[in-house]
Design a protein around this motif. Structure first.
Motif, PDB file in Angstrom:
ATOM      1  N   ALA A  20       0.111   5.260   0.073  1.00 23.78           N
ATOM      2  CA  ALA A  20      -0.861   6.171   0.337  1.00 23.78           C
ATOM      3  C   ALA A  20      -0.531   7.373   1.144  1.00 23.78           C
ATOM      4  O   ALA A  20       0.459   7.594   1.641  1.00 23.78           O
ATOM      5  CB  ALA A  20      -1.818   5.165   1.544  1.00 23.78           C
ATOM      6  N   LEU A  31       0.867  -1.359   0.051  1.00 21.13           N
ATOM      7  CA  LEU A  31       0.038   0.003  -0.094  1.00 21.13           C
ATOM      8  C   LEU A  31       1.005   1.368   0.039  1.00 21.13           C
ATOM      9  O   LEU A  31       1.676   1.475   0.854  1.00 21.13           O
ATOM     10  CB  LEU A  31      -0.898   0.031   1.330  1.00 21.13           C
ATOM     11  CG  LEU A  31      -1.664   1.421   1.558  1.00 21.13           C
ATOM     12  CD1 LEU A  31      -2.647   1.535   0.478  1.00 21.13           C
ATOM     13  CD2 LEU A  31      -2.587   1.229   2.951  1.00 21.13           C
ATOM     14  N   ARG A  36      -2.413   0.132  -4.415  1.00 18.81           N
ATOM     15  CA  ARG A  36      -2.420  -1.214  -3.641  1.00 18.81           C
ATOM     16  C   ARG A  36      -2.560  -2.354  -4.367  1.00 18.81           C
ATOM     17  O   ARG A  36      -3.275  -2.419  -5.403  1.00 18.81           O
ATOM     18  CB  ARG A  36      -3.997  -1.092  -2.918  1.00 18.81           C
ATOM     19  CG  ARG A  36      -4.326  -1.851  -1.811  1.00 18.81           C
ATOM     20  CD  ARG A  36      -5.903  -1.742  -1.363  1.00 18.81           C
ATOM     21  NE  ARG A  36      -5.974  -0.493  -0.568  1.00 18.81           N
ATOM     22  CZ  ARG A  36      -5.972  -0.391   0.706  1.00 18.81           C
ATOM     23  NH1 ARG A  36      -5.691  -1.451   1.708  1.00 18.81           N
ATOM     24  NH2 ARG A  36      -6.126   0.712   1.435  1.00 18.81           N
ATOM     25  N   ASP A  54      -5.566   5.870  -1.041  1.00 16.11           N
ATOM     26  CA  ASP A  54      -4.838   5.073  -1.929  1.00 16.11           C
ATOM     27  C   ASP A  54      -4.037   5.801  -2.979  1.00 16.11           C
ATOM     28  O   ASP A  54      -4.537   6.522  -3.810  1.00 16.11           O
ATOM     29  CB  ASP A  54      -5.487   3.971  -2.432  1.00 16.11           C
ATOM     30  CG  ASP A  54      -6.017   2.938  -1.259  1.00 16.11           C
ATOM     31  OD1 ASP A  54      -5.865   3.087  -0.061  1.00 16.11           O
ATOM     32  OD2 ASP A  54      -6.291   1.818  -1.602  1.00 16.11           O
ATOM     33  N   ASP A  88      -3.274  -1.728   6.338  1.00 14.26           N
ATOM     34  CA  ASP A  88      -3.558  -0.015   6.514  1.00 14.26           C
ATOM     35  C   ASP A  88      -3.083   0.314   8.058  1.00 14.26           C
ATOM     36  O   ASP A  88      -2.754   1.518   8.148  1.00 14.26           O
ATOM     37  CB  ASP A  88      -5.182   0.220   6.529  1.00 14.26           C
ATOM     38  CG  ASP A  88      -5.674  -0.127   5.161  1.00 14.26           C
ATOM     39  OD1 ASP A  88      -6.065   0.609   4.428  1.00 14.26           O
ATOM     40  OD2 ASP A  88      -5.633  -1.367   4.773  1.00 14.26           O
ATOM     41  N   HIS A 102      -9.973  -3.086   4.593  1.00 15.17           N
ATOM     42  CA  HIS A 102      -8.796  -2.378   5.568  1.00 15.17           C
ATOM     43  C   HIS A 102      -8.322  -3.148   6.568  1.00 15.17           C
ATOM     44  O   HIS A 102      -9.365  -3.491   7.551  1.00 15.17           O
ATOM     45  CB  HIS A 102      -9.161  -0.884   5.959  1.00 15.17           C
ATOM     46  CG  HIS A 102      -9.567   0.167   4.648  1.00 15.17           C
ATOM     47  ND1 HIS A 102      -9.807   1.414   4.984  1.00 15.17           N
ATOM     48  CD2 HIS A 102      -9.452  -0.035   3.410  1.00 15.17           C
ATOM     49  CE1 HIS A 102     -10.001   2.042   3.639  1.00 15.17           C
ATOM     50  NE2 HIS A 102      -9.828   1.091   2.844  1.00 15.17           N
TER      51      HIS A 102
END
Length: 308
Positions: free
Chosen positions: A20, A18, A34, A31, A300, A296
């Motif tokens: 972000a 990820l 991903r 995002d 995350d 998530h």
């Protein structure tokens, strides 16, 4: 102020990335990229105690792709977490050294409790209007994590070795699995859930939040999707009776029948029956009427850990 970060989660079954932009003040994670690859790093670890060279090769190959994406995005911080398979393997140091060569940072081999807390942060950071306390359950490849808590933080956590890959390798060998195999897997799962019940008062939770590919795949099947759609799956709710129906159906299907399901990732075909069974037994054991499906999760949580 927004910060760009990169998080890598390397589990027993998959490795995910990820990238972000996170605004901690507004509690918003956006995002940039991903990605997920099924690499089966933990293939055979339950039996041999070691990461195989083939599994290491697949994982490092995926990581090279991720390193290129990270370089293009120029994040201010990078963190990689490795979980169940790496904790259990005798040759984890070999894996750590090869990762550092490719990514520039060493993977952190976290404990089951830390894995659980990261999953809780990822799953609940953006929840609002959902009754607490939450029981967050992350069904991985090697282990399943349970975390109880609410907006004020975590009140208890437990990790047990009932992941979908581990249960498949231990018990579910037939195509489809025999009734005796399913019964053995069920008994194994139920014994682990007894340990969870002793460790944390899971029954006090008002909302069950389910994470990871087994749960999101069950969510997609419950929605009747013809292809995987993370936006529709995220925060969908699946009644306990529907979870039981789906788990029973998956365990009764051949590999070819499971592979034909529209939302099924090819890398989950062999292990989805075990993953759905774990979810079903959790809901039965702790009396949940439904599961809130979350896209998530620990990935995350790793990203959030870089800004909190």
């Amino acid at each position: 102020m927004r910060r760009r970060v990169a998080a890598v989660d390397c589990g027993t079954n998959s490795i995910r990335l990820l990238i972000a932009d996170i605004d901690p003040e507004r509690t918003v994670l956006t995002d940039i990229a991903r990605e997920m690859r099924i690499v089966r790093l933990g293939e055979g670890v339950d039996r041999t105690g070691r990461l195989s060279q083939a599994a290491l090769g697949r994982t490092i190959g995926a990581l090279r792709e991720y390193a290129e994406l990270i370089g293009q995005a120029s994040p201010v911080a990078v963190r990689m977490v490795a979980t169940s398979a790496t904790r259990d393997a005798e040759n984890a140091q070999e894996f750590t050294g090869r990762v550092k060569e490719v990514l520039g940072v060493a993977p952190e081999v976290v404990t089951g409790d830390e894995e659980a807390r990261l999953s809780f942060t990822g799953a609940t950071r953006e929840l609002s209007g959902t009754p607490a306390p939450y029981l967050v359950t992350d069904i991985g490849g090697g282990s399943t994590e349970f975390v109880l808590g609410g907006p004020e933080g975590v009140s208890g956590a437990r990790s047990v070795n009932i992941g979908c890959v581990r249960m498949t390798e231990r018990h579910l060998h037939g195509d489809p699995p025999a009734h005796a195999e399913i019964a053995a897997a069920t008994a194994d799962i139920d014994s682990a859930l007894d340990l969870v019940a002793v460790s944390i008062p899971a029954g006090e939770a008002r909302t069950l939040v389910g994470l990871a590919g087994s749960v999101t795949t069950v969510g997609g099947i419950a929605l009747g999707l013809q292809r995987y759609d993370s936006e529709r799956i995220h925060h969908s709710r699946v009644p306990a009776a529907r979870v039981h129906e789906i788990a029973t159906a998956l365990l009764g299907q051949t590999r070819a029948e499971r592979a034909a399901i529209g939302v099924m990732h090819p890398g989950r075909v062999d292990v989805i029956g075990a993953g759905a069974l774990v979810l079903d037994r959790i809901m039965i054991r702790f009396g949940f009427a439904e599961v809130l499906v979350s896209e998530h999760d620990i990935l995350d949580g790793i990203a959030w850990s870089l800004v909190l």
